[in-house]
Structures are given as C-alpha cells and as structure tokens.
Design an enzyme around this catalytic site. Structure first.
Site, short mmCIF file in Angstrom:
data_model
loop_
_atom_site.label_atom_id
_atom_site.label_comp_id
_atom_site.label_asym_id
_atom_site.label_seq_id
_atom_site.Cartn_x
_atom_site.Cartn_y
_atom_site.Cartn_z
N PRO A 251 0.78 -1.24 0.00
CA PRO A 251 0.00 0.00 0.00
C PRO A 251 0.82 1.30 0.00
CG PRO A 251 0.11 -0.88 2.21
CD PRO A 251 0.84 -1.87 1.35
N GLY A 252 2.14 1.20 -0.10
CA GLY A 252 2.93 2.41 -0.32
C GLY A 252 3.69 2.96 0.86
N GLY A 253 3.68 2.26 1.98
CA GLY A 253 4.40 2.76 3.15
C GLY A 253 5.89 2.91 2.90
N LYS A 254 6.49 1.90 2.28
CA LYS A 254 7.94 1.95 2.02
C LYS A 254 8.24 2.96 0.91
CE LYS A 254 8.48 -2.89 3.39
NZ LYS A 254 7.03 -3.22 3.38
N ASP A 298 2.46 -5.93 -14.01
CA ASP A 298 2.89 -7.22 -13.48
C ASP A 298 4.40 -7.21 -13.28
OD1 ASP A 298 3.39 -9.84 -12.85
OD2 ASP A 298 2.40 -10.70 -14.62
N ASP A 317 9.59 -5.95 -2.55
CA ASP A 317 8.83 -6.41 -1.38
C ASP A 317 7.97 -7.58 -1.88
OD1 ASP A 317 7.67 -6.69 1.05
OD2 ASP A 317 6.81 -4.69 1.17
N CYS A 370 7.62 -10.30 4.40
CA CYS A 370 7.10 -10.33 5.77
C CYS A 370 6.81 -11.77 6.16
CB CYS A 370 5.88 -9.43 5.95
SG CYS A 370 4.51 -9.78 4.83
#
Length: 434
Positions: A251-254, A298, A317, A370
C-alpha cells in the site's frame, strides 16, 4: 442491530467464503455508526481469528456432531470467545449471543446449551485444550511443524507472539519534523510513547489510538508503520540523483518512506499489479504531499511497463505467505494452506529474475518479505546467487535480527517487531565459473 450477529457474519465470510478479515470487516462496518459498536465487533472478529483453533477444539467437545451452518458456528465461537477472553459479564455474553439467533429459531437452544455447558465445565475443557497442541498454540498443525522446523529454539515464542495484539508504531516524517518534537506533540495529547533506538524514524505507542487523534496526521507529519518495515528505506541506501524502482509497492508505506528520506531522487517508480491497491499508494502519497510515478503492472513481466532505463536501486517487497504479520492479520492462520508456500516461492523466484535485469551495474536490490520461512527468504536468495554470477550479497550488519546463510531475519516479536526478512544484492561483473 446485534453486534454479535454482525461479528458472526463477518467470521462466516472468512471461514466459509475465504474472504480476508480486513475486507469482510470493512464491508460490515460501513453501516455501523457507533464507534463503540464498531470497536466491539472488530475486537470479536480479530479475537476469534486469533484463538480460532482453540475455540474450535472446545466447541467440538461441546457438540454431538459438527455444525454445518457457518453463521451459527461463528456465533458459537463468538460466544465462547467472550466467555474466555473478554471482560463481558457471562450472563450478558450468553443472553446477547442467544438473541442473535432470532432469525434461526432452531439454533437458540443449541447456542444456549453450548455456552452454559461451557461455563459449567470451563476448567476441564480448557485443561483438555492445553493438552492438544493445535488448540494450545491456536495454529494449524502444518504451520506449527513448519515454524518448529525453521526455528526450533524460537518456535514457541513465535507462535505465542502471533496470538498477541501488535503494538502501534509510528513513522515520523523526518523531512518535516524531528522525532523528539513529535514525541512532545504526543505528550501534549496525553499519548504515551517511546522511541525505538535502532530505527531513527520509529516511535512506539503504549496503547493504540485512532489515527485521527494523532497530532498533524492529516498534514503528513507521521504515518503508521511497523518498525521492521521502516528498516527498508535505510537498507536501500538511496542517494541524490538515483532512479529507484519499488516493485509490489502497495500500500505504499515503504514508497513514502524512501521519498521522505531522499528528496533529491531523479525518479521513483512504484509498480503493483492490483489497481485498487495502487489507489491506496496514491492516497498515501497525496496525504504526505509526495510525488512518484505510479504504474499498474505485473512485476513478473516488466516488458509491459518498463521504459528500458536502468534503476540504481530496486526494492522488491516480494509476494509471500505473510506469516510474519499474523498478529496483525490473524485470518492468515485460517486462509493460508501448506501448499501455498511452494507456489509463492516459485512466484518470488520468477519476479526476482524478471526485475534483476532492470538494475544498473553497481546498483543495489533489496529483497524483502514479511515471512519467517527460510524457503521464502534465505533459501530463495541462496538459489538466486547460485544462478546469477553478477549478483553479490552485501551482508547486513545490524543490532536487530538474526544473520542467516544470506540476509537477515527478524522473528516475530523481536523488539516488538513483525516477522521480516531482508537481503541486499549488488550487481557486479559476472563471476567466472570454475
């Protein structure tokens, strides 16, 4: 509206339909106006998912035969969870849960009998659950065995940490303020917090709070992100003038953290295959007033979106089992299957091989998951290094995590962090094969 019934229906969508808890809850809470009711429903759903394998075992001891009706079974689990894990008065838990059966009158006496029998026989039932490993640890058998295989010494701690509520950790936007100043802002709001020493942007709250209570959240001074995930931006070592690729970015945190750390990039390109998740990246960047080139594509097929210009840094990620974030997403224990791991491992390998050619000579790729499983992490990187003579591992020397054969692993709960894995790969000249 009966909050127990709402929770049971959410759980049915997870257990019966395989929907994620996040999606099922988001849909159910749209029509719930009371903040108190929303919090109670959420607590029930997360709690039942965390303790599902224990509650399911106990329920099986209270029934003559398995319950086929998913809603009624979920309601029984909701009732048992209240009686064992919440501060709800027993008579209220029983009566309100029984009331939730009003549209299925046949279930009223069954739920009533199950919950009252549990109250009478609670000590014996809990003792029996403690003797059955799946119930005692509240994890599926395959996952217990996998964790024990990879982490024999830490396995019990990891499994116990998976069943605990995670802390709320903030990432301070160091481009706009200092961590010390933000701690003062929190103190003025009577929000207790402390710094995380080994991560320069992280602040851990004593207790979670709604984001709208965080000082200047809307103005981008702070974001919510686990400490383990905050380590990525520093490990990527982005410098002024670099062209950076963030693969599987949602979702764009990094993505945001990289931009907060380095404002003088040539360009940051963020790619994700899911258009709706990419919208979340856009929203996060808008709140933080940051700019990036966002592409829906992709990762395994860069020909559909890459412009042919190499990148100095790549953050991959990788899609993974997410077994390191079970405490945040306890439905993973219900939805993930043993056979998923091999499929995910194959996908990770495919994406890693697909994006490696996009990295400039001398550039750095940070591989992250993760997950806590070695086959998704150090074994994946070992295999890649063996097949790519131009790939060089740069060891991560840090006072967090455990050094593996390749890369560094954070096991769930270490320094209150999520389970996470990182490996740094530099592109050098092809090695001569002996």
């Amino acid at each position: 509206m009966n909050t127990r019934l709402v929770a049971a229906r959410v759980l049915s969508r997870v257990l019966q339909d395989g929907q994620s808890l996040t999606a099922a809850l988001d849909n159910a809470l749209l029509t719930i106006e009371s903040g108190k009711d929303r919090a109670f429903i959420q607590a029930l759903c997360y709690g039942v998912c965390r303790q599902f394998h224990r509650l399911d075992f106990i329920l099986s001891q209270l029934l003559d035969k398995p319950l086929k009706d998913a809603d009624v079974k979920s309601l029984a689990l909701v009732g048992l969870y209240q009686l064992n894990f919440m501060r709800v008065k027993p008579h209220a838990a029983v009566s309100e849960t029984v009331l939730a059966t009003r549209k299925k009158p046949w279930a009223k006496s069954l739920i009533n009998a199950v919950l009252r029998t549990y109250l009478r026989e609670q000590e014996g039932l809990e003792h029996k659950a403690d003797k059955f490993q799946v119930a005692a640890l509240s994890h599926p058998d395959w996952l217990i065995k996998q964790v024990e295989q990879d982490w024999p010494e830490q396995a019990l701690t990891i499994l116990q940490e998976n069943n605990r509520q995670p802390p709320m950790v903030l990432r301070v936007n160091l481009a706009k303020t200092s961590r010390e100043h933000y701690l003062q802002l929190l103190a003025e709001k009577d929000i207790a917090a402390e710094i995380v020493g080994f991560c320069p942007s992280a602040i851990m709250l004593d207790k979670p709070v709604p984001v709208d209570l965080l000082p200047d959240f809307a103005d981008g001074l702070v974001s919510v992100q686990d400490t383990a995930a905050q380590l990525a931006a520093g490990l990527l070592d982005v410098q002024p003038g670099h062209r950076v690729l963030d693969v599987c970015a949602a979702p764009g945190g990094k993505t945001a953290h990289i931009l907060e750390n380095q404002s003088q990039l040539k360009e940051l390109v963020a790619v994700d295959i899911d258009e709706s998740r990419m919208q979340r990246v856009s929203e996060n960047l808008q709140r933080l007033k940051l700019q990036a080139k966002l592409l829906v594509g992709d990762a395994a097929d860069p020909s559909g979106w890459w412009d042919g210009k190499p990148f100095d840094r790549i953050l991959l990620d990788a899609p993974c089992s997410a077994l390191g974030v079970i405490r945040r997403h306890p439905d993973i224990k219900l939805l993930r299957r043993a056979e998923d791991i091999g499929q995910l491992q194959a996908l990770q390998k495919f994406i890693l091989q697909a994006v490696w050619p996009l990295l400039a000579p001398g550039g750095l790729l940070l591989y992250a998951t993760c997950s806590i499983l070695k086959q998704e992490n150090e074994q994946q990187v070992q295999a890649f290094l063996a097949e790519h003579s131009d790939a060089i591992e740069l060891p991560i020397n840090a006072d967090w995590g455990v050094a593996g054969a390749c890369g560094r692993q954070i096991v769930t709960g270490e320094s209150a962090m999520d389970g996470f894995y990182y490996a740094r790969l530099k592109k050098g000249s092809p090695r001569t094969k002996l």
